[in-house]
Design a protein around this motif. Structure first.
Motif, PDB file in Angstrom:
ATOM      1  N   ILE A   1      21.759  95.585  48.103  1.00 40.14           N
ATOM      2  CA  ILE A   1      20.604  95.138  47.505  1.00 40.14           C
ATOM      3  C   ILE A   1      19.604  96.290  46.867  1.00 40.14           C
ATOM      4  O   ILE A   1      19.445  97.386  47.597  1.00 40.14           O
ATOM      5  CB  ILE A   1      19.869  94.299  48.399  1.00 40.14           C
ATOM      6  CG1 ILE A   1      19.429  95.020  49.451  1.00 40.14           C
ATOM      7  CG2 ILE A   1      20.353  93.129  48.946  1.00 40.14           C
ATOM      8  CD1 ILE A   1      18.120  94.243  50.248  1.00 40.14           C
ATOM      9  N   GLY A   2      19.480  96.127  45.602  1.00 40.28           N
ATOM     10  CA  GLY A   2      18.334  97.073  44.941  1.00 40.28           C
ATOM     11  C   GLY A   2      17.256  96.572  44.530  1.00 40.28           C
ATOM     12  O   GLY A   2      16.029  96.733  45.407  1.00 40.28           O
ATOM     13  N   THR A   3      17.148  95.472  43.875  1.00 43.65           N
ATOM     14  CA  THR A   3      15.718  94.820  43.355  1.00 43.65           C
ATOM     15  C   THR A   3      15.080  94.303  44.360  1.00 43.65           C
ATOM     16  O   THR A   3      13.782  94.368  44.621  1.00 43.65           O
ATOM     17  CB  THR A   3      16.231  93.776  42.177  1.00 43.65           C
ATOM     18  OG1 THR A   3      16.968  94.311  41.073  1.00 43.65           O
ATOM     19  CG2 THR A   3      14.987  92.880  41.871  1.00 43.65           C
ATOM     20  N   LEU A   4      15.585  93.493  45.451  1.00 38.15           N
ATOM     21  CA  LEU A   4      14.875  93.039  46.436  1.00 38.15           C
ATOM     22  C   LEU A   4      14.149  94.185  47.504  1.00 38.15           C
ATOM     23  O   LEU A   4      13.182  93.736  48.061  1.00 38.15           O
ATOM     24  CB  LEU A   4      15.717  92.435  47.923  1.00 38.15           C
ATOM     25  CG  LEU A   4      16.346  90.841  47.258  1.00 38.15           C
ATOM     26  CD1 LEU A   4      17.175  90.263  48.373  1.00 38.15           C
ATOM     27  CD2 LEU A   4      15.134  90.071  46.638  1.00 38.15           C
TER      28      LEU A   4
ATOM     29  N   ALA B   1      20.934  99.700  47.807  1.00 36.09           N
ATOM     30  CA  ALA B   1      21.562 100.361  46.745  1.00 36.09           C
ATOM     31  C   ALA B   1      20.928 101.440  46.280  1.00 36.09           C
ATOM     32  O   ALA B   1      19.850 101.800  46.364  1.00 36.09           O
ATOM     33  CB  ALA B   1      21.604  99.248  45.824  1.00 36.09           C
ATOM     34  N   PRO B   2      21.695 102.603  45.757  1.00 37.83           N
ATOM     35  CA  PRO B   2      21.020 103.935  45.235  1.00 37.83           C
ATOM     36  C   PRO B   2      20.344 103.336  44.140  1.00 37.83           C
ATOM     37  O   PRO B   2      20.652 102.566  43.172  1.00 37.83           O
ATOM     38  CB  PRO B   2      22.238 104.677  45.070  1.00 37.83           C
ATOM     39  CG  PRO B   2      23.413 103.853  44.627  1.00 37.83           C
ATOM     40  CD  PRO B   2      23.340 102.543  45.464  1.00 37.83           C
ATOM     41  N   MET B   3      19.172 103.991  44.031  1.00 39.15           N
ATOM     42  CA  MET B   3      18.434 103.690  42.627  1.00 39.15           C
ATOM     43  C   MET B   3      17.519 104.914  42.431  1.00 39.15           C
ATOM     44  O   MET B   3      16.643 105.322  42.928  1.00 39.15           O
ATOM     45  CB  MET B   3      17.205 102.494  43.148  1.00 39.15           C
ATOM     46  CG  MET B   3      17.770 101.197  43.385  1.00 39.15           C
ATOM     47  SD  MET B   3      16.554 100.016  43.739  1.00 39.15           S
ATOM     48  CE  MET B   3      15.885 100.082  45.155  1.00 39.15           C
ATOM     49  N   ALA B   4      18.085 105.512  41.458  1.00 39.03           N
ATOM     50  CA  ALA B   4      17.753 106.776  40.797  1.00 39.03           C
ATOM     51  C   ALA B   4      16.309 106.680  40.133  1.00 39.03           C
ATOM     52  O   ALA B   4      16.033 105.576  39.598  1.00 39.03           O
ATOM     53  CB  ALA B   4      18.630 107.545  40.036  1.00 39.03           C
ATOM     54  N   GLY B   5      15.718 107.849  39.935  1.00 36.16           N
ATOM     55  CA  GLY B   5      14.361 107.722  39.030  1.00 36.16           C
ATOM     56  C   GLY B   5      13.478 107.536  39.857  1.00 36.16           C
ATOM     57  O   GLY B   5      12.001 107.379  39.161  1.00 36.16           O
TER      58      GLY B   5
ATOM     59  N   GLY C   1      24.476  93.220  43.080  1.00 31.85           N
ATOM     60  CA  GLY C   1      24.289  92.511  41.863  1.00 31.85           C
ATOM     61  C   GLY C   1      23.575  91.220  42.071  1.00 31.85           C
ATOM     62  O   GLY C   1      24.301  90.185  42.542  1.00 31.85           O
ATOM     63  N   GLY C   2      22.348  90.981  41.430  1.00 32.02           N
ATOM     64  CA  GLY C   2      21.755  89.778  41.507  1.00 32.02           C
ATOM     65  C   GLY C   2      21.325  89.018  42.816  1.00 32.02           C
ATOM     66  O   GLY C   2      21.185  87.784  42.647  1.00 32.02           O
ATOM     67  N   VAL C   3      21.379  89.767  43.835  1.00 29.31           N
ATOM     68  CA  VAL C   3      20.881  89.193  45.072  1.00 29.31           C
ATOM     69  C   VAL C   3      19.520  88.881  45.125  1.00 29.31           C
ATOM     70  O   VAL C   3      18.592  89.701  44.797  1.00 29.31           O
ATOM     71  CB  VAL C   3      21.529  90.064  46.220  1.00 29.31           C
ATOM     72  CG1 VAL C   3      20.981  89.669  47.669  1.00 29.31           C
ATOM     73  CG2 VAL C   3      22.775  90.352  46.245  1.00 29.31           C
TER      74      VAL C   3
ATOM     75  N   VAL D   1      25.163 109.437  49.782  1.00 33.39           N
ATOM     76  CA  VAL D   1      24.547 109.926  48.417  1.00 33.39           C
ATOM     77  C   VAL D   1      25.554 109.469  47.177  1.00 33.39           C
ATOM     78  O   VAL D   1      26.668 109.210  47.199  1.00 33.39           O
ATOM     79  CB  VAL D   1      24.739 111.546  48.454  1.00 33.39           C
ATOM     80  CG1 VAL D   1      24.509 112.029  47.071  1.00 33.39           C
ATOM     81  CG2 VAL D   1      23.770 111.990  49.651  1.00 33.39           C
ATOM     82  N   ASN D   2      24.640 108.987  46.301  1.00 30.27           N
ATOM     83  CA  ASN D   2      25.264 108.558  44.990  1.00 30.27           C
ATOM     84  C   ASN D   2      25.027 109.495  43.697  1.00 30.27           C
ATOM     85  O   ASN D   2      24.058 110.161  43.758  1.00 30.27           O
ATOM     86  CB  ASN D   2      24.570 106.958  44.590  1.00 30.27           C
ATOM     87  CG  ASN D   2      25.060 106.603  43.322  1.00 30.27           C
ATOM     88  OD1 ASN D   2      24.332 106.668  42.425  1.00 30.27           O
ATOM     89  ND2 ASN D   2      26.254 105.708  43.142  1.00 30.27           N
ATOM     90  N   LEU D   3      26.168 109.741  43.305  1.00 32.59           N
ATOM     91  CA  LEU D   3      26.248 110.593  41.975  1.00 32.59           C
ATOM     92  C   LEU D   3      26.736 109.766  40.647  1.00 32.59           C
ATOM     93  O   LEU D   3      27.272 109.151  40.769  1.00 32.59           O
ATOM     94  CB  LEU D   3      26.981 111.964  42.322  1.00 32.59           C
ATOM     95  CG  LEU D   3      26.754 112.540  43.293  1.00 32.59           C
ATOM     96  CD1 LEU D   3      27.768 113.837  43.238  1.00 32.59           C
ATOM     97  CD2 LEU D   3      25.391 113.208  43.094  1.00 32.59           C
TER      98      LEU D   3
HETATM   99  C1  LIG Z   1      15.767 100.953  39.559  1.00 33.09           C
HETATM  100  C2  LIG Z   1      17.046 100.942  39.889  1.00 33.09           C
HETATM  101  C3  LIG Z   1      17.766 102.172  39.770  1.00 33.09           C
HETATM  102  C4  LIG Z   1      19.180 102.129  40.066  1.00 33.09           C
HETATM  103  N1  LIG Z   1      19.562 103.471  40.020  1.00 33.09           N
HETATM  104  C5  LIG Z   1      21.285 103.314  40.280  1.00 33.09           C
HETATM  105  C6  LIG Z   1      21.881 104.731  40.778  1.00 33.09           C
HETATM  106  O1  LIG Z   1      21.279 105.793  40.443  1.00 33.09           O
HETATM  107  N2  LIG Z   1      23.136 104.836  40.847  1.00 33.09           N
HETATM  108  C7  LIG Z   1      23.848 103.678  40.853  1.00 33.09           C
HETATM  109  O2  LIG Z   1      24.735 103.664  41.367  1.00 33.09           O
HETATM  110  N3  LIG Z   1      23.355 102.320  41.006  1.00 33.09           N
HETATM  111  C8  LIG Z   1      21.755 102.416  40.664  1.00 33.09           C
HETATM  112  N4  LIG Z   1      21.352 101.102  40.462  1.00 33.09           N
HETATM  113  C9  LIG Z   1      22.127  99.969  40.503  1.00 33.09           C
HETATM  114  C10 LIG Z   1      22.128  99.681  41.892  1.00 33.09           C
HETATM  115  O3  LIG Z   1      22.769 100.599  42.852  1.00 33.09           O
HETATM  116  C11 LIG Z   1      22.731  98.162  42.163  1.00 33.09           C
HETATM  117  O4  LIG Z   1      24.050  97.972  41.819  1.00 33.09           O
HETATM  118  C12 LIG Z   1      21.850  97.163  41.824  1.00 33.09           C
HETATM  119  O5  LIG Z   1      20.543  97.408  42.133  1.00 33.09           O
HETATM  120  C13 LIG Z   1      22.423  95.614  42.529  1.00 33.09           C
HETATM  121  O6  LIG Z   1      21.683  94.674  41.956  1.00 33.09           O
HETATM  122  P1  LIG Z   1      20.228  94.096  42.281  1.00 33.09           P
HETATM  123  O7  LIG Z   1      19.208  94.992  41.588  1.00 33.09           O
HETATM  124  O8  LIG Z   1      20.271  92.844  41.401  1.00 33.09           O
HETATM  125  O9  LIG Z   1      20.310  93.975  43.905  1.00 33.09           O
HETATM  126  C14 LIG Z   1      20.044 100.959  40.145  1.00 33.09           C
HETATM  127  C15 LIG Z   1      19.387  99.810  40.044  1.00 33.09           C
HETATM  128  C16 LIG Z   1      17.902  99.840  40.061  1.00 33.09           C
HETATM  129  C17 LIG Z   1      17.233  98.422  40.030  1.00 33.09           C
END
Ligand SMILES: Cc1cc2nc3c(=O)[nH]c(=O)nc-3n(C[C@H](O)[C@H](O)[C@H](O)COP(=O)(O)O)c2cc1C
Length: 345
Positions: free
Chosen positions: A234-237, A17-21, A213-215, A67-69
């Motif tokens: 997956i983001g958090t994982l 998953a995209p994770m900005a910052g 979400g929530g995986v 790329v996510n915006l």
């Molecule tokens: C640190 C962090 C930064 C995130 N930044 C973005 C982002 O820039 N764009 C976006 O569409 N979602 C963002 N998300 C949400 C993730 O794309 C995704 O929906 C989410 O991580 C999925 O749930 P999970 O964290 O439980 O796996 C972010 C999530 C996290 C944890």
């Protein structure tokens, strides 16, 4: 462009998953793509130059990336409530030796400039969050061969996105870490089961769905695939993976038993986001206005200083409900192990 399968054929139905910052890096995207999945770079907060540099590094290694915006989605803000919040945050800033600017700052996260760059340097997929673009912007991306995914949190948002001609939806459930993708920046995510939400969107909208979400492991991925998702993001994982650019204090907090739960709060940015509950949320969660991006800009010096000082109590510790399963390992291993468990059933 493949309108029916916007991500193409994937050996492994798992996305970074995209994770900005900070957390999303070219290395993370490449590692997940090379493990058979698909990676997203986070264009949010990035400058055009930084986005260009990141895309260049990923493109040299794989075409399984997007790329996510952030789509600009401003709402009127009450200036007095904002100033009262700025006043309340002064002690937080003083504790870290930084100043904050009580004047609200607005911006569009360089939406137009980043979109123009992506039209001039097309990537396989663009995904969007926080709102919807114009139909003309979707058509412009299609014209350069880019598939477009819109992030949604309800079937209604999915139907609005479908009317614009997007190729697929990222359906984000309420357990997701980080910002809610909801199109109304004042709405908290509804407490619906993620798989049930996917089922409703698949049935009600009829576009390919990526679930997120929530995986917390292969069981959750299987449930989302069984609900009709083509793949799962997956983001958090991945936040503690070696390739992620997650701040050290954030990494440590994810594994620290002191942080006992995640909550949805808008106190860091003015937009609902799921984070580990910490001191900043305890002190300010109830008072913060829904005013994105003004609150994001207001708290940024505090969060930057907290990251530099490795102070997890004043940092936005984005985390989904599966955070206890986030492991400190190479991202490719995490994805390969999840894929192997999925294959075993
Ligand atoms: C640190 C962090 C930064 C995130 N930044 C973005 C982002 O820039 N764009 C976006 O569409 N979602 C963002 N998300 C949400 C993730 O794309 C995704 O929906 C989410 O991580 C999925 O749930 P999970 O964290 O439980 O796996 C972010 C999530 C996290 C944890």
């Amino acid at each position: 462009m493949t309108r029916n399968r916007p991500l193409g054929a994937l050996p492994v139905p798992i996305l970074a998953a995209p994770m900005a910052g900070g957390p999303s890096t070219p290395e993370l995207v490449i590692a997940v793509a090379e493990a058979g999945g698909f990676g997203f770079l986070a264009g949010g907060y990035a400058t055009v130059d930084s986005l260009a540099e990141q895309v260049g590094r990923v493109r040299a290694r794989t075409d399984r990336f997007g790329v996510n915006l952030f789509v600009p989605n401003r709402r009127p803000m009450d200036a007095d409530t904002f100033r009262a919040y700025a006043e309340a945050l002064v002690p937080e800033a003083e504790a870290l030796g930084v100043g904050i600017d009580p004047e609200p700052v607005d911006d569009d996260d360089l939406w137009t400039a980043k979109l123009e760059w992506l039209l001039d340097h097309p990537v396989p997929v663009v995904s969007l969050t926080f709102g919807l673009p114009d139909a003309a912007e979707v058509a412009a991306l299609h014209a350069v061969g880019t598939a477009v995914l819109a992030s949604v949190t309800t079937p209604e948002e999915g139907r609005s996105a479908a009317e614009l001609g997007v190729d697929g939806l990222v359906v984000q459930g309420p357990g997701a870490g980080g910002h809610s993708a909801g199109h109304d920046p004042r709405r908290l995510p509804s407490p619906v089961d993620g798989a049930e939400l996917v089922r409703r969107v698949v049935d009600g909208v009829g576009l390919p769905v990526i679930a997120a979400g929530g995986v917390d492991g292969p069981g959750a991925i299987r449930a989302l695939l069984d609900a009709g998702a083509e793949a799962v993001a997956i983001g958090t994982l991945l936040l503690r993976s070696e390739e992620a650019g997650t701040a050290p204090a954030h990494r440590r907090a994810l594994a620290d038993p002191r942080f006992e739960e995640t909550v949805v709060t808008h106190c860091f940015t003015g937009r609902p986001a799921r984070a580990l509950r910490n001191g900043f949320i305890e002190r300010h969660g109830a008072q913060a206005p829904f005013a994105y991006p003004a609150v994001h800009h207001l708290t940024r010096p505090i969060r930057r200083a907290a990251a530099a000082a490795e102070d997890p109590e004043r940092l936005h510790l984005w985390a989904g409900t599966g955070y206890r399963s986030a492991e400190e390992r190479p991202a490719g291993e995490i994805v390969r192990d999840l894929a192997a468990a999925l294959r075993r059933g």
